[in-house]
Design a protein around this motif. Structure first.
Motif, PDB file in Angstrom:
ATOM      1  N   MET A 156      56.090  39.693  36.190  1.00 50.83           N
ATOM      2  CA  MET A 156      55.386  40.471  35.165  1.00 50.83           C
ATOM      3  C   MET A 156      53.949  39.962  35.042  1.00 50.83           C
ATOM      4  SD  MET A 156      56.594  40.963  31.246  1.00 50.83           S
ATOM      5  CE  MET A 156      56.661  39.210  30.997  1.00 50.83           C
ATOM      6  N   GLN A 157      53.035  40.904  34.942  1.00 46.85           N
ATOM      7  CA  GLN A 157      51.629  40.527  34.811  1.00 46.85           C
ATOM      8  C   GLN A 157      51.216  40.554  33.335  1.00 46.85           C
ATOM      9  OE1 GLN A 157      49.030  43.117  37.071  1.00 46.85           O
ATOM     10  NE2 GLN A 157      47.279  42.199  36.012  1.00 46.85           N
ATOM     11  N   PHE A 158      50.596  39.462  32.894  1.00 47.68           N
ATOM     12  CA  PHE A 158      50.144  39.417  31.497  1.00 47.68           C
ATOM     13  C   PHE A 158      48.748  40.024  31.376  1.00 47.68           C
ATOM     14  CE2 PHE A 158      53.447  36.121  31.328  1.00 47.68           C
ATOM     15  CZ  PHE A 158      54.150  36.570  30.219  1.00 47.68           C
ATOM     16  N   ALA A 159      48.396  40.420  30.161  1.00 45.65           N
ATOM     17  CA  ALA A 159      47.089  41.032  29.903  1.00 45.65           C
ATOM     18  C   ALA A 159      45.973  40.017  30.121  1.00 45.65           C
ATOM     19  CB  ALA A 159      47.049  41.551  28.469  1.00 45.65           C
ATOM     20  N   ASN A 160      44.889  40.507  30.673  1.00 40.26           N
ATOM     21  CA  ASN A 160      43.706  39.695  30.942  1.00 40.26           C
ATOM     22  C   ASN A 160      42.732  39.903  29.784  1.00 40.26           C
ATOM     23  OD1 ASN A 160      41.974  38.164  32.413  1.00 40.26           O
ATOM     24  ND2 ASN A 160      41.489  39.752  33.924  1.00 40.26           N
ATOM     25  N   ILE A 161      42.721  38.934  28.886  1.00 41.42           N
ATOM     26  CA  ILE A 161      42.010  39.123  27.606  1.00 41.42           C
ATOM     27  C   ILE A 161      40.863  38.146  27.437  1.00 41.42           C
ATOM     28  CG2 ILE A 161      42.328  38.615  25.130  1.00 41.42           C
ATOM     29  CD1 ILE A 161      44.885  40.116  25.227  1.00 41.42           C
ATOM     30  N   GLU A 162      39.782  38.665  26.849  1.00 43.37           N
ATOM     31  CA  GLU A 162      38.698  37.771  26.430  1.00 43.37           C
ATOM     32  C   GLU A 162      38.632  37.857  24.898  1.00 43.37           C
ATOM     33  OE1 GLU A 162      34.879  37.516  28.768  1.00 43.37           O
ATOM     34  OE2 GLU A 162      34.257  38.751  27.059  1.00 43.37           O
ATOM     35  N   TRP A 163      38.380  36.710  24.258  1.00 49.23           N
ATOM     36  CA  TRP A 163      38.265  36.701  22.790  1.00 49.23           C
ATOM     37  C   TRP A 163      36.808  36.795  22.426  1.00 49.23           C
ATOM     38  CZ3 TRP A 163      42.149  37.226  19.363  1.00 49.23           C
ATOM     39  CH2 TRP A 163      43.432  37.208  19.918  1.00 49.23           C
ATOM     40  N   ARG A 164      36.445  37.845  21.699  1.00 53.21           N
ATOM     41  CA  ARG A 164      35.034  38.092  21.381  1.00 53.21           C
ATOM     42  C   ARG A 164      34.801  37.999  19.886  1.00 53.21           C
ATOM     43  NH1 ARG A 164      33.005  42.958  25.384  1.00 53.21           N
ATOM     44  NH2 ARG A 164      33.264  41.739  27.287  1.00 53.21           N
ATOM     45  N   GLU A 165      33.676  37.396  19.550  1.00 49.87           N
ATOM     46  CA  GLU A 165      33.290  37.309  18.139  1.00 49.87           C
ATOM     47  C   GLU A 165      32.773  38.656  17.667  1.00 49.87           C
ATOM     48  OE1 GLU A 165      33.666  34.723  16.071  1.00 49.87           O
ATOM     49  OE2 GLU A 165      34.658  33.734  17.758  1.00 49.87           O
ATOM     50  N   ASN A 166      33.085  39.010  16.429  1.00 53.05           N
ATOM     51  CA  ASN A 166      32.453  40.155  15.786  1.00 53.05           C
ATOM     52  C   ASN A 166      32.128  39.708  14.371  1.00 53.05           C
ATOM     53  OD1 ASN A 166      31.642  42.480  14.561  1.00 53.05           O
ATOM     54  ND2 ASN A 166      33.550  43.599  14.827  1.00 53.05           N
ATOM     55  N   LYS A 167      30.892  39.358  14.174  1.00 51.55           N
ATOM     56  CA  LYS A 167      30.489  38.717  12.905  1.00 51.55           C
ATOM     57  C   LYS A 167      30.739  39.622  11.699  1.00 51.55           C
ATOM     58  CE  LYS A 167      28.311  34.774  14.348  1.00 51.55           C
ATOM     59  NZ  LYS A 167      28.254  34.961  15.804  1.00 51.55           N
ATOM     60  N   GLY A 168      30.687  40.965  11.933  1.00 48.43           N
ATOM     61  CA  GLY A 168      30.881  41.874  10.800  1.00 48.43           C
ATOM     62  C   GLY A 168      32.358  42.127  10.494  1.00 48.43           C
ATOM     63  N   ALA A 169      33.246  41.601  11.316  1.00 52.96           N
ATOM     64  CA  ALA A 169      34.657  41.947  11.171  1.00 52.96           C
ATOM     65  C   ALA A 169      35.279  41.306   9.945  1.00 52.96           C
ATOM     66  CB  ALA A 169      35.419  41.496  12.409  1.00 52.96           C
ATOM     67  N   LYS A 170      36.341  41.948   9.466  1.00 47.17           N
ATOM     68  CA  LYS A 170      37.089  41.399   8.333  1.00 47.17           C
ATOM     69  C   LYS A 170      37.638  40.026   8.736  1.00 47.17           C
ATOM     70  CE  LYS A 170      39.412  43.615   4.625  1.00 47.17           C
ATOM     71  NZ  LYS A 170      40.510  44.437   4.175  1.00 47.17           N
ATOM     72  N   ASN A 171      38.151  39.936   9.961  1.00 52.21           N
ATOM     73  CA  ASN A 171      38.591  38.657  10.510  1.00 52.21           C
ATOM     74  C   ASN A 171      37.594  38.263  11.583  1.00 52.21           C
ATOM     75  OD1 ASN A 171      41.300  38.377   9.272  1.00 52.21           O
ATOM     76  ND2 ASN A 171      41.599  40.323  10.317  1.00 52.21           N
ATOM     77  N   SER A 172      36.793  37.239  11.345  1.00 58.61           N
ATOM     78  CA  SER A 172      35.744  36.934  12.323  1.00 58.61           C
ATOM     79  C   SER A 172      36.144  35.764  13.230  1.00 58.61           C
ATOM     80  CB  SER A 172      34.437  36.632  11.598  1.00 58.61           C
ATOM     81  OG  SER A 172      34.650  35.565  10.716  1.00 58.61           O
ATOM     82  N   ILE A 173      37.465  35.561  13.404  1.00 57.05           N
ATOM     83  CA  ILE A 173      37.890  34.439  14.249  1.00 57.05           C
ATOM     84  C   ILE A 173      38.096  34.869  15.706  1.00 57.05           C
ATOM     85  CG2 ILE A 173      38.878  33.051  12.396  1.00 57.05           C
ATOM     86  CD1 ILE A 173      41.649  34.139  13.186  1.00 57.05           C
ATOM     87  N   GLY A 174      37.486  35.994  16.067  1.00 56.56           N
ATOM     88  CA  GLY A 174      37.585  36.459  17.451  1.00 56.56           C
ATOM     89  C   GLY A 174      38.565  37.611  17.551  1.00 56.56           C
TER      90      GLY A 174
END
Ligand SMILES: C[S@@+](CC[C@H](N)C(=O)[O-])C[C@H]1O[C@@H](n2cnc3c(N)ncnc32)[C@H](O)[C@@H]1O
Length: 241
Positions: free
Chosen positions: A1-19
């Protein structure tokens, strides 16, 4: 099984800004990065009328199929609503279809964005470590929620199912980037797995999705989309078109 290839990106305006998780395979976001939970509630919960359907005192079970399980955000939001509103004796059957599940590390990080769902999330993550290709069963909240995570391509997963959906959550990546999730084969399988009154909701308002769902028997309507999205679609299966 292949897992998702994910990058964690900051979004300073987001409700949750932990990426926020970003798919490197599809160059797209998993959910609205300003407020993914509010998007899930607006698009999938409100437009499948889940508040009112879950509140039915005579309900004994309810079946949902999600195309594109991803981080499980929709699953967590729906589960919380179920536990709050549905009769204690009723069972939610939730089928999530996902070709490239998140690794357990990415899943844990993603679900930590919504600490209000910790109870369901912890029960889910504990059972997730044994995830394999094909059908994976999870029992949550003393069995009130039965999750099947079908770790397969959508074109393999849907023809294997026999459960009739009360509600569909169509949450592939944007149709232009993820054609497999919005194909006529998918719409035909949806018709096979629907009954009169089954509903769907999706964030997209793409013309071919609207026409495709109409052609297999859904009445389709447009609504105001969430955030910067102008429109979204929802509908009900009549089987008559
Ligand atoms: C927009 S994301 C889903 C967001 C998700 N509902 C959530 O709450 O995080 C779309 C999902 O569709 C999955 N997907 C894309 N193509 C697929 C395919 N051919 N078969 C099954 N899943 C697919 C992706 O891996 C991704 O997890």
């Amino acid at each position: 099984m292949q897992f998702a290839n994910i990058e964690w990106r900051e979004n300073k305006g987001a409700k949750n800004s932990i990426g926020q998780p970003y798919s490197l395979d599809f160059n797209d976001v998993y959910f609205n990065t300003d407020d993914g939970l509010a998007e899930s509630e607006h698009v999938f919960i409100t437009h499948n009328k889940l508040q009112q359907r879950f509140s039915d005192a005579n309900l004994s079970s309810f079946t949902m199929i999600e195309t594109g399980f991803g981080t499980g955000l929709n699953f967590l939001a729906v589960s919380a609503l179920w536990l709050q509103l549905a009769p204690k004796s009723a069972t939610l059957h939730y089928i999530g279809i996902e070709k490239t599940p998140l690794s357990i590390a990415d899943l844990t990080r993603a679900q930590a964005l919504w600490p209000q769902f910790t109870d369901v999330s912890q029960a889910f993550i504990t059972q997730y470590s044994t995830l394999e290709s094909g059908t994976n069963h999870f029992s949550i909240a003393a069995g009130r929620i039965q999750l099947v995570l079908q770790a397969d391509d959508i074109t393999l997963a849907l023809p294997q199912l026999s459960q009739i959906a009360d509600a569909w959550l169509l949450d592939g990546f944007a149709p232009a980037k993820n054609t497999a999730m919005w194909s006529s084969e998918v719409f035909a399988q949806m018709a096979r797995l629907s009954k009169k009154g089954s509903t769907f909701a999706t964030f997209t308002s793409a013309g071919h999705v609207k026409r495709g769902l109409y052609s297999v028997g859904f009445e389709v309507s447009k609504h105001k989309g969430f955030g910067k999205k102008r429109e979204m679609l929802s509908g009900i299966f009549t089987g008559k078109n």
